[in-house]
Scaffold this motif. Structure first.
Motif, PDB file in Angstrom:
ATOM      1  N   LYS A  87     -10.747  -1.491   1.710  1.00  0.00           N
ATOM      2  CA  LYS A  87      -9.304  -1.705   1.819  1.00  0.00           C
ATOM      3  C   LYS A  87      -8.616  -0.583   2.585  1.00  0.00           C
ATOM      4  O   LYS A  87      -7.611  -0.812   3.260  1.00  0.00           O
ATOM      5  CB  LYS A  87      -8.695  -1.834   0.417  1.00  0.00           C
ATOM      6  CG  LYS A  87      -9.189  -3.047  -0.362  1.00  0.00           C
ATOM      7  CD  LYS A  87      -8.549  -3.102  -1.738  1.00  0.00           C
ATOM      8  CE  LYS A  87      -9.061  -4.293  -2.538  1.00  0.00           C
ATOM      9  NZ  LYS A  87      -8.458  -4.345  -3.894  1.00  0.00           N
ATOM     10  N   THR A  91      -5.552  -0.146   5.562  1.00  0.00           N
ATOM     11  CA  THR A  91      -4.419   0.764   5.400  1.00  0.00           C
ATOM     12  C   THR A  91      -4.206   1.592   6.657  1.00  0.00           C
ATOM     13  O   THR A  91      -3.067   1.771   7.119  1.00  0.00           O
ATOM     14  CB  THR A  91      -4.658   1.697   4.198  1.00  0.00           C
ATOM     15  OG1 THR A  91      -4.840   0.911   3.015  1.00  0.00           O
ATOM     16  CG2 THR A  91      -3.491   2.652   4.006  1.00  0.00           C
ATOM     17  N   THR A 153      -0.976  -9.021   0.168  1.00  0.00           N
ATOM     18  CA  THR A 153      -1.515  -7.921   0.982  1.00  0.00           C
ATOM     19  C   THR A 153      -2.917  -8.219   1.489  1.00  0.00           C
ATOM     20  O   THR A 153      -3.242  -7.927   2.644  1.00  0.00           O
ATOM     21  CB  THR A 153      -1.530  -6.611   0.167  1.00  0.00           C
ATOM     22  OG1 THR A 153      -0.207  -6.314  -0.270  1.00  0.00           O
ATOM     23  CG2 THR A 153      -2.034  -5.458   1.013  1.00  0.00           C
ATOM     24  N   GLU A 228       1.478   4.593   3.229  1.00  0.00           N
ATOM     25  CA  GLU A 228       0.897   3.263   3.037  1.00  0.00           C
ATOM     26  C   GLU A 228       0.025   3.228   1.783  1.00  0.00           C
ATOM     27  O   GLU A 228       0.046   2.242   1.035  1.00  0.00           O
ATOM     28  CB  GLU A 228       0.075   2.873   4.266  1.00  0.00           C
ATOM     29  CG  GLU A 228      -0.414   1.437   4.277  1.00  0.00           C
ATOM     30  CD  GLU A 228       0.681   0.417   4.514  1.00  0.00           C
ATOM     31  OE1 GLU A 228       0.481  -0.757   4.167  1.00  0.00           O
ATOM     32  OE2 GLU A 228       1.741   0.796   5.049  1.00  0.00           O
ATOM     33  N   ARG A 232       0.605   0.764  -1.466  1.00  0.00           N
ATOM     34  CA  ARG A 232      -0.421  -0.177  -1.921  1.00  0.00           C
ATOM     35  C   ARG A 232      -0.936   0.157  -3.325  1.00  0.00           C
ATOM     36  O   ARG A 232      -1.360  -0.739  -4.060  1.00  0.00           O
ATOM     37  CB  ARG A 232      -1.590  -0.188  -0.934  1.00  0.00           C
ATOM     38  CG  ARG A 232      -1.267  -0.828   0.408  1.00  0.00           C
ATOM     39  CD  ARG A 232      -2.358  -0.543   1.429  1.00  0.00           C
ATOM     40  NE  ARG A 232      -2.085  -1.228   2.690  1.00  0.00           N
ATOM     41  CZ  ARG A 232      -2.758  -2.283   3.137  1.00  0.00           C
ATOM     42  NH1 ARG A 232      -3.769  -2.760   2.441  1.00  0.00           N
ATOM     43  NH2 ARG A 232      -2.450  -2.847   4.283  1.00  0.00           N
TER      44      ARG A 232
END
Length: 250
Positions: A87, A91, A153, A228, A232
């Motif tokens: 992930k 980002t 997302t 970011e 998140r």
């Protein structure tokens, strides 16, 4: 060794590392830009063909280079995120997009200013480098708009990763356009057979500006990655604990 790479995929670890390394990139970058600006404006001799108008290359060239590099970061991050499901790679791509768009816009504006005295026009649609660079700007806008349009997302990451990977084709076109097609834009000056075709007094400030801009870009990217990551991970335990401890800005 593998533990080190595993930690690079950890949001808390990257959040802390980014805070440490950002200043180490920013301050040397500012020094190099200051040196390059002074050398490019006051030391470099006047070009025998372009006169003093050539001096805009000290902003235009680094901006154009970073416009492509930022997109490649997005594409590589998207590919890593899709293949290995990391992930944090998404980002980084999301953090790089606004910076890439800004440098692309700067490259287009400075190129237009440069083109006015050289070509007699602010814009030439028949020039492949200008047109493909403009398409690159639209790809950045499309990437950011697509991400903003999808609330989920995970889905936004996947969709944007695909768009970034497809757009790599245009980055290749931007880079090789002056070699593949007839163009008003001048060809390679630095990366050419036989070495750079520039006087050292012109070359060294330009190299300093390229490296300085790159370091500043890296510092800004790390700062955006931190932001970011916080967004998140805002519902995770480590973020709550950090905020409770009063370390959110450190």
């Amino acid at each position: 060794m593998w533990t080190f790479f595993h930690r690079l995929a950890s949001p808390p670890h990257i959040y802390r590392l980014a805070a440490i390394f950002a200043p180490w990139l920013l301050f040397p970058g500012l020094v190099l830009v200051a040196y390059g600006t002074y050398g490019g404006v006051f030391v470099a001799p006047t070009d025998y063909q372009q006169g003093d108008a050539f001096r805009i290359i000290y902003v235009h060239v680094p901006a154009a280079y970073l416009s492509m590099m930022a997109y490649m970061i997005m594409a590589v991050g998207g590919g890593i995120g899709l293949i290995w499901r990391i992930k944090l790679a998404h980002t980084v791509g999301a953090a790089a997009a606004p910076l890439g768009a800004a440098f692309t816009l700067l490259a287009l504006l400075t190129g237009s200013i440069w083109g006015r005295p050289m070509w007699g026009t602010w814009w030439e649609w028949g020039d492949p480098r200008l047109t493909s660079e403009l398409i690159l700007l639209f790809l950045y806008f499309g990437y950011m708009a697509l991400r903003a349009a999808i609330d989920d997302t995970l889905k936004a990451d996947k969709a944007c990763a695909v768009l970034a990977l497809v757009g790599v084709v245009n980055v290749v076109i931007v880079h090789y356009s002056v070699e593949w097609w007839s163009s008003l834009h001048q060809g390679q000056t630095l990366l050419r057979k036989g070495g750079p075709a520039m006087d050292p007094a012109m070359l060294y400030p330009l190299l300093a500006m390229i490296l300085g801009f790159t370091l500043i870009f890296g510092a800004l990217l790390l700062r955006r990655v931190r932001t970011e990551v916080l967004y998140r991970e805002r519902r995770t335990r480590w973020v709550r604990e950090m905020i409770m401890a009063g370390q959110g800005g450190k």
